[in-house]
Design an enzyme around this catalytic site. Structure first.
Site, PDB file in Angstrom:
ATOM      1  N   THR A   1       0.833  -1.194   0.000  1.00 23.82           N
ATOM      2  CA  THR A   1       0.000   0.000   0.000  1.00 23.82           C
ATOM      3  C   THR A   1       0.874   1.254   0.000  1.00 23.82           C
ATOM      4  OG1 THR A   1      -1.674  -1.189   1.272  1.00 23.82           O
ATOM      5  CG2 THR A   1      -1.818   1.214   1.260  1.00 23.82           C
ATOM      6  N   GLU A   2       0.652   2.130  -0.983  1.00 28.19           N
ATOM      7  CA  GLU A   2       1.369   3.417  -1.076  1.00 28.19           C
ATOM      8  C   GLU A   2       2.891   3.242  -1.043  1.00 28.19           C
ATOM      9  OE1 GLU A   2      -0.465   5.814  -1.866  1.00 28.19           O
ATOM     10  OE2 GLU A   2      -2.437   5.070  -1.291  1.00 28.19           O
ATOM     11  N   LEU A   3       3.370   2.120  -1.573  1.00 20.80           N
ATOM     12  CA  LEU A   3       4.797   1.792  -1.637  1.00 20.80           C
ATOM     13  C   LEU A   3       5.475   1.767  -0.260  1.00 20.80           C
ATOM     14  CD1 LEU A   3       6.123   3.627  -4.845  1.00 20.80           C
ATOM     15  CD2 LEU A   3       5.315   1.285  -4.595  1.00 20.80           C
TER      16      LEU A   3
ATOM     17  N   TRP B   1       5.602   6.663  -0.556  1.00 20.78           N
ATOM     18  CA  TRP B   1       5.802   7.660  -1.614  1.00 20.78           C
ATOM     19  C   TRP B   1       5.014   8.948  -1.351  1.00 20.78           C
ATOM     20  CZ3 TRP B   1       3.320   5.523  -6.810  1.00 20.78           C
ATOM     21  CH2 TRP B   1       1.955   5.317  -6.629  1.00 20.78           C
TER      22      TRP B   1
END
Length: 452
Positions: A145-147, A298
């Site tokens: 999730t979301e890097l 990120w």
């Protein structure tokens, strides 16, 4: 030869309706169906369908040289199945080209990797099954999730059997090192890492339509010249971004689709190729290991997890949610299981952020409304869970019960394997030579003692 690794995130949350304090105990349906349907129809029309068509055209026009990877959350897939099945069909067509790779992630696009390792593993397995059911492929590379990434998360990813993982090229983690190489986890060298090239990714995702940018307008020829000018030893350029960049965040009138379609042509002129994450990990050797003792993502300037867990509102909501995980896992109620997934969506916590006021994507007027609304919903959910497993039962008792259930499950599985082995032995046919030998002995006996 340099290669570009394109990866796109696709996610849509199930947004909550306005849920008042007096609804607790009276209303067990939490979702704003009208808003959810309206948004995914709009995004499908502006982004998903035209972008998928553009990618299909690029694959065909490049003779199969253009390649790309997607990570589609379970929440997005469910909404596509409900509201825009034509988007699922278009992704199936892309999957059939074998030029597209589907990555694994948490099913609910959740922060479970930061709060509950068992829940994290369960969600990743559920997501892999969903991808296989829809597209007939088994993900080999993981994208959180979301890097979000850390050393501890790489341990979990290794245990789940993935050969590689994508994450953010955070400066405080890479230091002087370039993101344009393959690295490994410092604690699990078997897990290879691909880091996002922030500059080139954000030239497209953030600056493409910015009139004040000194490089505006950006065209494909200029962009490929920049990539070709990177040091020769840097073999992979990881371009990671939200899929909504194509047509939604960067509207079609900015020329984003024309820019994108022209990339393979100018890449070929510069001798630059395209690869999926799996291909990059198979072709390029790691040059070093990277340690991330604290979680990165990120999001924001800090590239940390403060967009979701940076204030007391978010931390309280996250702790309260995780406190009932063990009870939820004991439930057999399908609706409770479904709501559990939907309430773990990271967007609910993102809306509570006081750093950026959710960047314009929040359905709430402010973070405090987001917190109050979510906690009202969560309070009702907890009432429903406690109705099946009262909170008077201590967590130690629940852990003991869970351990017993797990042990019984393992014992049953072992017994089933033994039964299967015995069944196979029982069905083994009698060998022909043995029959002949027995027949010969019988004949011999009859010859020695003829009947009178």
């Amino acid at each position: 030869m340099k290669t570009i690794c394109f990866y796109f995130q696709i996610h849509q949350p199930f947004r909550l309706k306005r849920y008042r304090f007096f609804d607790i105990g009276n209303d067990h349906y939490y979702y704003d169906d009208f808003q959810n349907e309206e948004i995914i129809h709009r995004i499908a029309e502006r982004c998903y369908l035209p972008a998928n068509k553009a990618i299909m055209d690029m694959i065909k026009s490049s003779g199969g040289k253009f390649k790309v990877a997607f990570s589609i959350s379970g929440m997005a897939l469910e909404q596509m199945e409900i509201y825009t099945s034509e988007v699922i069909d278009s992704f199936k067509e892309l999957a059939a080209t074998e030029n597209v790779e589907f990555l694994a992630e948490t099913y609910a696009h959740s922060l479970s990797s930061l709060g509950n390792s068992d829940e994290f593993k369960a969600q990743v397995k559920a997501h892999k099954e969903k991808i296989y059911d829809l597209f007939g492929v088994k993900p080999k590379v993981f994208r959180n999730t979301e890097l979000i990434y850390s050393d501890d998360i790489s341990e979990l990813v290794y245990e789940l059997g993935f050969k590689g993982m994508l994450t953010e090229g955070a400066k405080h983690i890479l230091g002087w090192k370039s993101s344009n190489y393959v690295y490994t986890s410092a604690v699990r060298p078997q897990v290879r890492l691909l880091f996002k090239n922030s500059r080139f990714s954000e030239d497209i995702s953030l600056r493409f339509g910015d009139y004040s940018w000194n490089e505006y307008p950006l065209n494909a020829e200029k962009f490929m010249a920049w990539i070709a000018a990177t040091p020769e030893s840097e073999q992979v350029i990881n371009l990671f971004m939200n899929y909504e960049v194509l047509g939604a965040l960067q509207p079609a009138e900015t020329g984003i689709f024309d820019f994108f379609r022209a990339l393979p042509r100018f890449a070929a002129e510069k001798g630059i190729g395209f690869s999926t994450p799996s291909e990059v990990l198979a072709l390029l050797k790691p040059v070093d290991s990277i340690s991330a003792p604290y979680a990165i993502s990120w999001a924001g300037e800090e590239k940390d997890c403060s967009s979701w867990l940076g204030n007391v509102l978010q931390q309280e909501a996250f702790a309260k949610l995780n406190s009932i995980g063990e009870r939820v896992h004991l439930c057999d109620d399908r609706r409770i299981k479904q709501d559990w997934n939907y309430l773990q969506i990271s967007d609910h916590l993102y809306y509570m952020s006081t750093k950026h006021m959710a960047g314009g994507f929040s359905p709430y007027d402010n973070p405090y409304d987001a917190f109050n609304n979510y906690m009202n919903v969560l309070s009702d959910f907890i009432v429903r869970v406690n109705a099946q497993f009262p909170d008077s039962i201590e967590n130690e008792e629940l852990n003991s019960l869970l351990t017993t259930i797990k042990n019984q499950g393992e014992e049953i599985e072992q017994l089933q394997k033994e039964v299967e082995k015995l069944r196979k032995k029982a069905t083994v046919p009698v060998k022909a030579p043995a029959v002949k030998a027995a027949a010969s002995k019988t004949t011999a006996k009859k010859t020695q003692f003829p009947a009178k």
